[in-house]
Enzyme design. Structure first.
Site, PDB file in Angstrom:
ATOM      1  N   ASP A  13       0.870  -1.195   0.000  1.00 50.95           N
ATOM      2  CA  ASP A  13       0.000   0.000   0.000  1.00 50.95           C
ATOM      3  C   ASP A  13       0.899   1.236   0.000  1.00 50.95           C
ATOM      4  O   ASP A  13       2.099   1.152   0.261  1.00 50.95           O
ATOM      5  CB  ASP A  13      -0.910   0.011   1.235  1.00 50.95           C
ATOM      6  CG  ASP A  13      -1.842   1.229   1.263  1.00 50.95           C
ATOM      7  OD1 ASP A  13      -2.353   1.620   0.198  1.00 50.95           O
ATOM      8  OD2 ASP A  13      -2.048   1.812   2.351  1.00 50.95           O
ATOM      9  N   SER A  14       0.281   2.382  -0.251  1.00 49.38           N
ATOM     10  CA  SER A  14       1.041   3.627  -0.190  1.00 49.38           C
ATOM     11  C   SER A  14       1.478   3.929   1.242  1.00 49.38           C
ATOM     12  O   SER A  14       2.457   4.635   1.456  1.00 49.38           O
ATOM     13  CB  SER A  14       0.174   4.777  -0.702  1.00 49.38           C
ATOM     14  OG  SER A  14      -1.004   4.857   0.083  1.00 49.38           O
ATOM     15  N   CYS A  76      -4.202  -1.486  -1.933  1.00 49.41           N
ATOM     16  CA  CYS A  76      -4.398  -0.060  -2.147  1.00 49.41           C
ATOM     17  C   CYS A  76      -5.383   0.078  -3.309  1.00 49.41           C
ATOM     18  O   CYS A  76      -5.130  -0.422  -4.406  1.00 49.41           O
ATOM     19  CB  CYS A  76      -3.066   0.588  -2.504  1.00 49.41           C
ATOM     20  SG  CYS A  76      -3.198   2.315  -3.008  1.00 49.41           S
ATOM     21  N   GLU A 156      -3.948   8.328   8.759  1.00 48.25           N
ATOM     22  CA  GLU A 156      -2.498   8.278   8.981  1.00 48.25           C
ATOM     23  C   GLU A 156      -2.123   9.012  10.275  1.00 48.25           C
ATOM     24  O   GLU A 156      -1.129   8.690  10.917  1.00 48.25           O
ATOM     25  CB  GLU A 156      -1.745   8.890   7.790  1.00 48.25           C
ATOM     26  CG  GLU A 156      -1.764   8.056   6.517  1.00 48.25           C
ATOM     27  CD  GLU A 156      -0.695   6.952   6.479  1.00 48.25           C
ATOM     28  OE1 GLU A 156       0.326   7.075   7.163  1.00 48.25           O
ATOM     29  OE2 GLU A 156      -0.911   5.963   5.756  1.00 48.25           O
ATOM     30  N   CYS A 190     -11.146   2.742  -0.058  1.00 48.35           N
ATOM     31  CA  CYS A 190      -9.750   3.099   0.208  1.00 48.35           C
ATOM     32  C   CYS A 190      -9.378   2.317   1.451  1.00 48.35           C
ATOM     33  O   CYS A 190     -10.144   2.293   2.421  1.00 48.35           O
ATOM     34  CB  CYS A 190      -9.606   4.604   0.461  1.00 48.35           C
ATOM     35  SG  CYS A 190      -7.961   5.070   1.048  1.00 48.35           S
ATOM     36  N   HIS A 192      -7.474   2.869   3.740  1.00 49.00           N
ATOM     37  CA  HIS A 192      -7.312   3.665   4.959  1.00 49.00           C
ATOM     38  C   HIS A 192      -8.639   3.870   5.702  1.00 49.00           C
ATOM     39  O   HIS A 192      -8.638   4.228   6.876  1.00 49.00           O
ATOM     40  CB  HIS A 192      -6.756   5.055   4.619  1.00 49.00           C
ATOM     41  CG  HIS A 192      -5.274   5.092   4.417  1.00 49.00           C
ATOM     42  ND1 HIS A 192      -4.675   4.613   3.277  1.00 49.00           N
ATOM     43  CD2 HIS A 192      -4.276   5.559   5.205  1.00 49.00           C
ATOM     44  CE1 HIS A 192      -3.359   4.789   3.372  1.00 49.00           C
ATOM     45  NE2 HIS A 192      -3.094   5.364   4.534  1.00 49.00           N
TER      46      HIS A 192
HETATM   47  N1  DGL Z   1      -4.816   3.364   0.859  1.00 51.84           N
HETATM   48  C1  DGL Z   1      -4.877   3.806  -0.482  1.00 51.84           C
HETATM   49  C2  DGL Z   1      -6.157   3.363  -1.174  1.00 51.84           C
HETATM   50  O1  DGL Z   1      -6.685   2.328  -0.831  1.00 51.84           O
HETATM   51  C3  DGL Z   1      -4.606   5.220  -0.834  1.00 51.84           C
HETATM   52  C4  DGL Z   1      -4.263   6.257   0.125  1.00 51.84           C
HETATM   53  C5  DGL Z   1      -3.407   7.305  -0.550  1.00 51.84           C
HETATM   54  O2  DGL Z   1      -2.206   7.067  -0.652  1.00 51.84           O
HETATM   55  O3  DGL Z   1      -3.964   8.311  -1.022  1.00 51.84           O
HETATM   56  O4  DGL Z   1      -6.621   4.003  -2.096  1.00 51.84           O
END
Ligand code: DGL
Length: 276
Positions: A13-14, A76, A156, A190, A192
């Site tokens: 993931d990012s 991600c 985050e 997402c 997150h």
């Molecule tokens: N967690 C990532 C997603 O599922 C992206 C978060 C990001 O880096 O903007 O899209």
């Protein structure tokens, strides 16, 4: 030397959001070794162009190949939305699993009215991958999407409850619930966002179901391992290894919230991802 099926699964993931998927993988596949890479140095991906996200994701997944992974899970949505095709090609014959289709599947399963809201990053919404995946499963679905970039920062930051998170949720959700055709299901598109599920659910209201791609992705991985003869036959507890491209202390501190158990900073390795 470990056998083909005893090699680890790479998860990427990012940042730390993909740990919500990692947690589901850990629960579903207790004997598999997992290597998680968070590209924290270059987060967020969700505000960047498809070309940049594809380049970053390609570098990150290639790094995972250096860990001799037998499969890659793109935990991600943004990278899955814009780069699943190129990554599948670049990594072949290593199988690559994204989170969009599993997320769409969860949304279609949950909805009664066929009206589905997708909360995602700007890049995921713009690319339209969720709308395509949902329509492939349910052509008559009505889809409304909301880019919710601030949720990534809140997650985050570990600000998963309280007035700031609630104000952001109200602002993002209001347009979706304005008309008479409000969605009965929200896909947290997402990785997150599941840590903000409680506050999103509170703002959306009782009748609205919230789903994410973690459990359905774990199921897709389980099936792919089985179908391709890649499931480990070992019966010892699987190991989990954490890699980050920046801020290992922060990764451990906030990542623990996502993982549901403490991660020690000394167990997070700082790695450098070289461009091609
Ligand atoms: N967690 C990532 C997603 O599922 C992206 C978060 C990001 O880096 O903007 O899209």
């Amino acid at each position: 030397m470990s056998g083909k099926s005893d090699r680890p699964i790479g998860v990427f993931d990012s940042g730390i959001g993909g740990i919500t998927v990692l947690k589901a993988l850990r629960a579903a596949l207790p004997h598999e070794d997992l290597v998680y890479l968070g590209d924290t140095a270059r987060l967020p991906y969700g505000t960047k162009s498809p070309e940049t996200v594809t380049a970053y994701a390609t570098q990150a997944t290639k790094h995972l190949l250096g860990h001799d992974v037998k499969m890659v899970v793109i935990a991600c949505n943004t990278a899955s939305a814009v780069a699943l095709g190129p990554l599948t090609e670049a990594l072949a014959p290593i199988p690559v699993i994204g989170v969009i289709e599993p997320g769409a599947k969860a949304g279609v399963k949950a909805t009664k009215t066929g009206r589905i809201g997708v909360l995602a990053t700007e890049a995921t919404v713009k690319g339209g991958a969720y709308a395509r995946a949902i329509h492939a499963l349910r052509p008559d679905a009505e889809i409304v999407q909301a880019p919710c970039g601030l949720f990534v920062t809140l997650a985050e930051e570990g600000w998963t409850k309280g007035e700031v998170a609630e104000a952001a949720a109200k602002r993002y959700l209001a347009p979706l619930f304005k008309g008479r055709n409000a969605p009965d299901t929200l896909v947290l598109g997402c990785t997150h966002f599941p840590v903000l599920a409680r506050i999103i659910g509170k703002v959306a209201g009782k009748g609205v179901k919230l789903v994410d791609s973690a459990a359905t992705t774990a199921k897709a991985v389980e099936e792919a391992l089985r179908d391709q003869g890649l499931a480990t036959k070992r019966r010892r507890k699987g190991k989990t290894r954490f890699l980050a491209t920046d801020s290992t202390e922060r990764f451990a501190r906030v990542g623990g919230i996502f993982f549901g158990e403490a991660i020690r900073a000394k167990d997070v390795e700082l790695v450098d991802i070289k461009p091609d």
